[in-house]
Design a protein around this motif. Structure first.
Motif, PDB file in Angstrom:
ATOM      1  N   THR A  86       0.845  -1.185   0.000  1.00  0.00           N
ATOM      2  CA  THR A  86       0.000   0.000   0.000  1.00  0.00           C
ATOM      3  C   THR A  86       0.882   1.238   0.000  1.00  0.00           C
ATOM      4  O   THR A  86       2.007   1.210   0.525  1.00  0.00           O
ATOM      5  CB  THR A  86      -0.965   0.023   1.196  1.00  0.00           C
ATOM      6  OG1 THR A  86      -1.958   1.027   0.984  1.00  0.00           O
ATOM      7  CG2 THR A  86      -0.252   0.304   2.504  1.00  0.00           C
ATOM      8  N   ALA A  87       0.394   2.298  -0.613  1.00  0.00           N
ATOM      9  CA  ALA A  87       1.132   3.563  -0.703  1.00  0.00           C
ATOM     10  C   ALA A  87       0.377   4.664   0.015  1.00  0.00           C
ATOM     11  O   ALA A  87      -0.854   4.668   0.062  1.00  0.00           O
ATOM     12  CB  ALA A  87       1.336   3.957  -2.166  1.00  0.00           C
ATOM     13  N   PHE A  88       1.137   5.620   0.550  1.00  0.00           N
ATOM     14  CA  PHE A  88       0.645   6.801   1.252  1.00  0.00           C
ATOM     15  C   PHE A  88       0.046   6.470   2.619  1.00  0.00           C
ATOM     16  O   PHE A  88      -0.784   7.193   3.148  1.00  0.00           O
ATOM     17  CB  PHE A  88      -0.342   7.588   0.385  1.00  0.00           C
ATOM     18  CG  PHE A  88       0.272   8.046  -0.912  1.00  0.00           C
ATOM     19  CD1 PHE A  88       1.341   8.923  -0.902  1.00  0.00           C
ATOM     20  CD2 PHE A  88      -0.190   7.572  -2.134  1.00  0.00           C
ATOM     21  CE1 PHE A  88       1.939   9.320  -2.094  1.00  0.00           C
ATOM     22  CE2 PHE A  88       0.401   7.974  -3.327  1.00  0.00           C
ATOM     23  CZ  PHE A  88       1.475   8.849  -3.299  1.00  0.00           C
ATOM     24  N   GLY A  98      -8.925   9.022   1.042  1.00  0.00           N
ATOM     25  CA  GLY A  98      -9.291   7.671   1.456  1.00  0.00           C
ATOM     26  C   GLY A  98     -10.091   7.593   2.729  1.00  0.00           C
ATOM     27  O   GLY A  98     -10.579   6.518   3.091  1.00  0.00           O
ATOM     28  N   GLU A  99     -10.250   8.716   3.443  1.00  0.00           N
ATOM     29  CA  GLU A  99     -10.978   8.686   4.713  1.00  0.00           C
ATOM     30  C   GLU A  99     -12.421   8.221   4.524  1.00  0.00           C
ATOM     31  O   GLU A  99     -12.949   7.448   5.339  1.00  0.00           O
ATOM     32  CB  GLU A  99     -10.962  10.064   5.365  1.00  0.00           C
ATOM     33  CG  GLU A  99      -9.589  10.502   5.863  1.00  0.00           C
ATOM     34  CD  GLU A  99      -9.611  11.893   6.468  1.00  0.00           C
ATOM     35  OE1 GLU A  99     -10.644  12.576   6.340  1.00  0.00           O
ATOM     36  OE2 GLU A  99      -8.597  12.286   7.079  1.00  0.00           O
ATOM     37  N   ASP A 100     -13.050   8.682   3.443  1.00  0.00           N
ATOM     38  CA  ASP A 100     -14.451   8.332   3.210  1.00  0.00           C
ATOM     39  C   ASP A 100     -14.620   6.898   2.714  1.00  0.00           C
ATOM     40  O   ASP A 100     -15.734   6.394   2.653  1.00  0.00           O
ATOM     41  CB  ASP A 100     -15.073   9.307   2.206  1.00  0.00           C
ATOM     42  CG  ASP A 100     -15.083  10.733   2.726  1.00  0.00           C
ATOM     43  OD1 ASP A 100     -15.701  10.968   3.780  1.00  0.00           O
ATOM     44  OD2 ASP A 100     -14.446  11.605   2.111  1.00  0.00           O
ATOM     45  N   MET A 101     -13.505   6.247   2.376  1.00  0.00           N
ATOM     46  CA  MET A 101     -13.527   4.853   1.947  1.00  0.00           C
ATOM     47  C   MET A 101     -13.071   3.910   3.047  1.00  0.00           C
ATOM     48  O   MET A 101     -13.052   2.690   2.853  1.00  0.00           O
ATOM     49  CB  MET A 101     -12.604   4.662   0.733  1.00  0.00           C
ATOM     50  CG  MET A 101     -12.941   5.474  -0.468  1.00  0.00           C
ATOM     51  SD  MET A 101     -11.710   5.202  -1.777  1.00  0.00           S
ATOM     52  CE  MET A 101     -11.968   3.457  -2.147  1.00  0.00           C
ATOM     53  N   GLY A 102     -12.643   4.471   4.199  1.00  0.00           N
ATOM     54  CA  GLY A 102     -12.104   3.630   5.254  1.00  0.00           C
ATOM     55  C   GLY A 102     -10.668   3.210   5.026  1.00  0.00           C
ATOM     56  O   GLY A 102     -10.177   2.285   5.695  1.00  0.00           O
ATOM     57  N   ARG A 103      -9.969   3.883   4.091  1.00  0.00           N
ATOM     58  CA  ARG A 103      -8.547   3.608   3.845  1.00  0.00           C
ATOM     59  C   ARG A 103      -7.779   4.928   3.872  1.00  0.00           C
ATOM     60  O   ARG A 103      -7.291   5.398   2.839  1.00  0.00           O
ATOM     61  CB  ARG A 103      -8.320   2.909   2.502  1.00  0.00           C
ATOM     62  CG  ARG A 103      -8.862   1.493   2.412  1.00  0.00           C
ATOM     63  CD  ARG A 103      -8.244   0.754   1.242  1.00  0.00           C
ATOM     64  NE  ARG A 103      -6.806   0.572   1.443  1.00  0.00           N
ATOM     65  CZ  ARG A 103      -6.258  -0.501   2.000  1.00  0.00           C
ATOM     66  NH1 ARG A 103      -7.028  -1.492   2.423  1.00  0.00           N
ATOM     67  NH2 ARG A 103      -4.949  -0.592   2.137  1.00  0.00           N
ATOM     68  N   PRO A 104      -7.651   5.567   5.025  1.00  0.00           N
ATOM     69  CA  PRO A 104      -7.032   6.896   5.070  1.00  0.00           C
ATOM     70  C   PRO A 104      -5.567   6.868   4.656  1.00  0.00           C
ATOM     71  O   PRO A 104      -4.817   5.950   4.992  1.00  0.00           O
ATOM     72  CB  PRO A 104      -7.193   7.311   6.533  1.00  0.00           C
ATOM     73  CG  PRO A 104      -7.345   6.023   7.273  1.00  0.00           C
ATOM     74  CD  PRO A 104      -8.067   5.102   6.354  1.00  0.00           C
ATOM     75  N   GLY A 105      -5.193   7.899   3.919  1.00  0.00           N
ATOM     76  CA  GLY A 105      -3.810   8.062   3.505  1.00  0.00           C
ATOM     77  C   GLY A 105      -3.443   9.536   3.480  1.00  0.00           C
ATOM     78  O   GLY A 105      -4.324  10.404   3.460  1.00  0.00           O
ATOM     79  N   ILE A 106      -2.135   9.819   3.494  1.00  0.00           N
ATOM     80  CA  ILE A 106      -1.651  11.201   3.462  1.00  0.00           C
ATOM     81  C   ILE A 106      -0.630  11.330   2.350  1.00  0.00           C
ATOM     82  O   ILE A 106       0.338  10.564   2.286  1.00  0.00           O
ATOM     83  CB  ILE A 106      -1.028  11.608   4.803  1.00  0.00           C
ATOM     84  CG1 ILE A 106      -2.085  11.561   5.914  1.00  0.00           C
ATOM     85  CG2 ILE A 106      -0.423  13.003   4.713  1.00  0.00           C
ATOM     86  CD1 ILE A 106      -1.530  11.870   7.298  1.00  0.00           C
TER      87      ILE A 106
END
Length: 295
Positions: free
Chosen positions: A14-16, A264-272
């Motif tokens: 996974t990235a980010f 990704g927060e709204d998908m349940g996969r938060p990233g930065i």
């Protein structure tokens, strides 16, 4: 006797995000030598991630710009439906995978969009990769095309932020940037998949980048990706690079700055995603963490 060719190992990173449950997953084949286009597409489709990356060593082994020829690669990207010219999250994921094997340092990827240098660093024992985009550009988008995009998204025109006008932005791939006036508008995403896909094919778009400005240098973003065969991309490095160029071109940010994009927060996969602009350099740098996922 006919021998059955063994398929290469497919890694999952996974990235980010440094959490396997966050960020954007990518499939990675570190040695795609001998794979046909059809085989690469099949692998990408079976994985079902928004993109997968396939590496080979350049035949000349040298003129890619890497100081060490062993850190230069040709890379191709496939979504479950088609090949794409450039993918930021798969680039970051691949660089982290290579960094685990080769150590931190410089990498150079030859993509269909151009040459993309990547720097891998170690921070507190965790690896982070930062890519440098190809030369970006921004273009106007016709009012009727914006209206069609909004109709496909079921977004009223009044829900757009007038301070961030629609544009098509490119930094390796084309993205339509549309800015929501509120975080609530961005959070509600239920669109007409076929209608948006048709518009994107006509405009040669990779994603539609939906953004909301939280502060001077912090944005929340979402990227519908129907042309790739998935509803939404969890973290989109190519779009982040394009957005950095967009923000600079429109004078929304200083010439030299660092932006933080939450996705990704709204998908349940938060990233930065970290987006760096440098004075005197049109290219955009996009960085983030990455980590291996369970098989």
């Amino acid at each position: 006797m006919n021998s059955v060719r063994e398929m290469p190992e497919v890694l999952r990173y996974t990235a980010f995000s440094d959490d396997p449950e966050g960020g954007n997953p990518a499939g990675i084949v570190l040695d795609a030598t001998g794979l046909s286009d059809e085989e690469m597409l099949t692998i990408a489709a079976e994985l079902g991630y928004s993109e997968s990356a396939f590496l080979t060593v350049p035949s000349d082994g040298a003129d890619s710009g890497a100081s060490d020829a062993g850190r230069a690669y040709t890379i191709r990207y496939f979504s479950p439906k088609a090949e794409v010219p450039f993918c930021g999250h798969a680039t970051v994921a691949t660089a982290v995978a290579l960094g685990e094997r080769l150590g931190p340092g410089e990498l150079v990827f030859t993509t269909q969009a151009g040459t993309v240098p990547v720097t891998v660093t170690s921070e507190g024992g965790a690896l982070r990769a930062t890519l440098t985009s190809v030369e970006p550009h921004i273009e106007e988008v016709a009012a009727e095309d914006v209206a069609e995009a909004l109709a496909a998204l079921d977004w009223p025109a009044g829900d757009l932020d007038p301070a961030l006008p629609p544009r098509i932005a490119f930094a390796g791939a084309r993205h339509l940037v549309l800015a929501a006036a509120t975080r609530e508008r961005l959070a509600r995403l239920a669109y007409d998949f076929a209608r948006l896909e048709a518009l994107m094919h006509r405009l040669d778009l990779t994603t539609v980048q939906l953004v909301w400005r939280a502060s001077a240098d912090v944005f929340h973003v979402r990227d519908p990706f129907p042309v790739g065969g998935v509803v939404e991309d969890p973290a989109t490095g190519a779009a982040a690079a394009a957005f950095g160029a967009y923000a600079r071109e429109l004078g929304l940010v200083p010439e030299a700055t660092v932006l933080t994009l939450h996705q990704g927060e709204d998908m349940g996969r938060p990233g930065i995603l970290t987006v760096e602009l440098r004075a005197g350099d049109q290219r955009i740098r996009v960085g983030g963490a990455g980590t291996r996922m369970p098989a």
